[in-house]
Structures are given as structure tokens and as C-alpha cells.
Design an enzyme around this catalytic site. Sequence first.
Site, PDB file in Angstrom:
ATOM      1  N   LYS A   9     -11.450  -3.963  -2.385  1.00  0.00           N
ATOM      2  CA  LYS A   9     -12.545  -3.004  -2.573  1.00  0.00           C
ATOM      3  C   LYS A   9     -12.036  -1.594  -2.854  1.00  0.00           C
ATOM      4  CE  LYS A   9     -13.727  -3.417   2.128  1.00  0.00           C
ATOM      5  NZ  LYS A   9     -12.510  -3.108   2.897  1.00  0.00           N
ATOM      6  N   LYS A  57      -4.541  -9.628  -5.575  1.00  0.00           N
ATOM      7  CA  LYS A  57      -5.732  -9.831  -4.749  1.00  0.00           C
ATOM      8  C   LYS A  57      -6.859  -8.862  -5.133  1.00  0.00           C
ATOM      9  CE  LYS A  57      -6.267  -7.843  -0.506  1.00  0.00           C
ATOM     10  NZ  LYS A  57      -7.667  -7.501  -0.360  1.00  0.00           N
ATOM     11  N   LYS A 108       0.807  -1.220   0.000  1.00  0.00           N
ATOM     12  CA  LYS A 108       0.000   0.000   0.000  1.00  0.00           C
ATOM     13  C   LYS A 108       0.841   1.272   0.000  1.00  0.00           C
ATOM     14  CE  LYS A 108      -4.417  -1.741   1.687  1.00  0.00           C
ATOM     15  NZ  LYS A 108      -5.584  -1.518   2.547  1.00  0.00           N
TER      16      LYS A 108
HETATM   17  P1  ATP Z   1      -8.805  -2.549   1.139  1.00  0.00           P
HETATM   18  O1  ATP Z   1      -8.432  -2.567  -0.307  1.00  0.00           O
HETATM   19  O2  ATP Z   1      -9.357  -1.234   1.596  1.00  0.00           O
HETATM   20  O3  ATP Z   1      -7.716  -3.068   2.047  1.00  0.00           O
HETATM   21  P2  ATP Z   1     -10.042  -5.145   1.209  1.00  0.00           P
HETATM   22  O4  ATP Z   1     -10.889  -5.601   0.083  1.00  0.00           O
HETATM   23  O5  ATP Z   1      -8.664  -5.713   1.306  1.00  0.00           O
HETATM   24  O6  ATP Z   1     -10.044  -3.571   1.243  1.00  0.00           O
HETATM   25  P3  ATP Z   1     -10.408  -5.355   4.090  1.00  0.00           P
HETATM   26  O7  ATP Z   1     -11.435  -4.519   4.780  1.00  0.00           O
HETATM   27  O8  ATP Z   1      -8.986  -4.928   4.185  1.00  0.00           O
HETATM   28  O9  ATP Z   1     -10.851  -5.497   2.549  1.00  0.00           O
HETATM   29  O10 ATP Z   1     -10.523  -6.847   4.611  1.00  0.00           O
HETATM   30  C1  ATP Z   1     -11.723  -7.377   5.149  1.00  0.00           C
HETATM   31  C2  ATP Z   1     -11.646  -8.894   5.193  1.00  0.00           C
HETATM   32  O11 ATP Z   1     -11.751  -9.433   3.865  1.00  0.00           O
HETATM   33  C3  ATP Z   1     -10.343  -9.442   5.760  1.00  0.00           C
HETATM   34  O12 ATP Z   1     -10.637 -10.606   6.505  1.00  0.00           O
HETATM   35  C4  ATP Z   1      -9.550  -9.809   4.534  1.00  0.00           C
HETATM   36  O13 ATP Z   1      -8.592 -10.805   4.774  1.00  0.00           O
HETATM   37  C5  ATP Z   1     -10.658 -10.300   3.608  1.00  0.00           C
HETATM   38  N1  ATP Z   1     -10.294 -10.145   2.197  1.00  0.00           N
HETATM   39  C6  ATP Z   1      -9.904  -8.991   1.605  1.00  0.00           C
HETATM   40  N2  ATP Z   1      -9.680  -9.208   0.301  1.00  0.00           N
HETATM   41  C7  ATP Z   1      -9.912 -10.522   0.076  1.00  0.00           C
HETATM   42  C8  ATP Z   1      -9.838 -11.361  -1.086  1.00  0.00           C
HETATM   43  N3  ATP Z   1      -9.467 -10.856  -2.250  1.00  0.00           N
HETATM   44  N4  ATP Z   1     -10.164 -12.669  -0.964  1.00  0.00           N
HETATM   45  C9  ATP Z   1     -10.542 -13.192   0.228  1.00  0.00           C
HETATM   46  N5  ATP Z   1     -10.624 -12.445   1.365  1.00  0.00           N
HETATM   47  C10 ATP Z   1     -10.317 -11.134   1.296  1.00  0.00           C
HETATM   48 MG    MG Z   2      -7.346  -5.026   2.860  1.00  0.00          MG
END
Ligand code: ATP
Ligand code: MG
Length: 334
Positions: A201, A198, A111
Site C-alpha cells: 500500500k 510484493k 525498506k
Molecule cells: P507497507 O507497504 O506500508 O508495509 P503493506 O501493504 O505491506 O504496507 P502491512 O500493513 O505492512 O501492509 O501488512 C498488513 C498485512 O497484510 C500483513 O499481514 C501482511 O503480511 C499482509 N500483506 C501485505 N502485503 C501483502 C501482499 N502483497 N499479499 C498478501 N498479504 C499481504
Molecule cells: Mg508491509
Amino acid sequence: METIFSGIQPSGTPTIGNYIGAIKQFINLQNDYKCYFCVVDEHAITVPQAPLELRQQTLSLAALYLAVGLNPKKATIFIQSEVSAHAEAAWIIQCNTTIGELERMTQFKDKSQKNGRTGVSAGLLTYPPLMVGDIVLYNANLVPVGDDQKQHLELTRDFVERFNKRYSQPNQEILTMPEVKIAEHGSRVMSLQEPTKKMSKSDPNKKAFISMLDEPDIIRKKIKSAVTDSTGIIEYDPENKPGISNLLSIFSAVTDFTIDDLVLKYNGQGYGVFKADLAEAIVDLLLPIQTRYNELLHSDELDVILDEGAQVARLVANKTLQRMKNGIGLGRKP
Ligand code: ATP
Ligand code: MG
């Protein structure tokens, strides 16, 4: 009864990656564990957020928690910033964590890469101690998260061991040692546009993810334009065919089919048919959730649930925080 804590950042609308890797697990866990599910808004501000959007996304995420079937009678659902113990615990944890440990975190490296040391907040580096606080404050034994959070959980366990050794009385450990709980399948859903990365969001390219609130036609378009390869053969080979393998994992996670079932079912058919069916499976999963979400977002019920959740959370979190302060010697009296 064992305790579970997990959180999601209101840094956008949750994706099907968040659903498959984390939220989907929560629904069953609430029946067998004491659960705390948090909207971790203090984590979201480690990168810039527009204030009005952040507030709206925070409420939206809480409504989504309920819409997928989390039951406030079984689980405590709350907003992180409404429980001030998180920020206080994070400070204590930062003072017992080294910069070296934090700089090794791959999420920080990923990040911060784009903006360099002067373009990222100190909070992005100290994000893991805040997460350690989230977990230890509720005495969590298990933390259901996606694969990307494994490293932060290892850091949490190292911290708990170190903290207990330094500050606990014999046979009276201050903090509970947590275990990570990673879904057997779908713990790392990949981007639809760059399937070696990965799904996130916060990805600026909205075609890279399906959000849980995307409309059916948008879902169909995004799946149709998902990057695959030119062979047209549907097989599971994440190394050589990451695009189609990722779609197979998603398809399997949102239906009752195993990956093997799907490979057999679509044998000899092109990517077009497969993608069209996958899009419908995702629409079928998300439509009822979206209907319930829309009802909840505009009801008073949500505020009542979040007020009650924060109250319960504060009681538990403040007790742990007091134990931490006592152990360290902060304040005048134990
Ligand atoms: P950001 O990009 O803001 O970090 P994010 O999509 O990574 O958003 P988080 O809020 O950081 O989402 O993570 C929330 C939960 O979703 C955590 O348990 C994380 O491990 C899981 N998670 C995030 N991305 C994935 C993915 N691509 N596949 C499976 N689990 C995920
Ligand atoms: Mg995340």
C-alpha cells in the site's frame, strides 16, 4: 478458546493484497477465536508520515475493518497507540534482541535499501520488537498474516523461547508461544506493475496496487494496465509468467473459481476479456464494502467501538506487561 492477534499499518489505504492475504481471513476467524484486530499506527511511523494523513488513515482503516464485516461484539478492534503497553513492551523486547537478528530481517533490508543507514529511522530496524510486543501482549496463539511476515513471526518465536527460558519460573511461562497462520492461497499478492515484487500500500506508484477504496473506473484502468507478457496465453506459471499468474491468483481469491477453473474458462481467449472480467469481479467485491465504509466513517459508532476496544485491550496488555516486568525485575515490587 485460542487467541488471535493481527494488525495492519495505516501507511495508506489497504490494498486487495492486504485484503486477500490478511483481512479476508479475519472475517471467519472471529467466529471461532478470541480476536484482537489492531490498527498499528506506531508501526506506520517507522517511515515518515504526514500527521493529518496518518490520523485520517488510522480512522479509515478502523472503518474498513468494520465495513468488511469484523464485528466488535466478537472481536476487539483498537488503535495501537491508544494502548501504551505496546511501546513499553517493545523497549523490553529490544533489550532482549540483538542488532544482528534485526539486521537480518528482509523487510528492513528492502525498506532501508533506498535511503541508506543515515536516511532511515532506528525504528525501522526495531520494528520487529514492536510487532513481537503486539503479539505477546494478548497471549496470541495464532497470528494470521501474509507471507512477507513469516520471518518476523520466526523472530517472535525465537524471542518468546529465549525470554521464557531467561525469566520464567518453572511451569509458569510468562509469554505464550504463537504460531503463524498463512492463507493457503493469495498469501503474497504481487505488484500489478512489477509482478516479481510484493504489492504494497505504500508503493509510490499507485498503478501497482488496487486500493480497497478505489473507484470502479480506477480499478478497471489499473487492471487493464497491469503488466503481463506478450504470449496472450492464460496459464498459471508464476516463474515464467508472473503477471498473468498473479492476476489468476487475485481472480480466484475474489471469486469462488479455482485457478484451474479460470484457466479452463478463459482458454483461447485473450488477456483483454480476462482482465475486463477480473476488474468487474473486484468491483463487485469492493462496492458493498465501500458503501458500508462511507456510512461508518461519518458516524459516532466508530469512536464508541474504538474507545471500548482500547479499554478491553489495555486490561489484557497491562497484565502481560506486568508479568514481563516482574520476570525481569523492573520496578520495586512484583
Ligand atoms: P507497507 O507497504 O506500508 O508495509 P503493506 O501493504 O505491506 O504496507 P502491512 O500493513 O505492512 O501492509 O501488512 C498488513 C498485512 O497484510 C500483513 O499481514 C501482511 O503480511 C499482509 N500483506 C501485505 N502485503 C501483502 C501482499 N502483497 N499479499 C498478501 N498479504 C499481504
Ligand atoms: Mg508491509
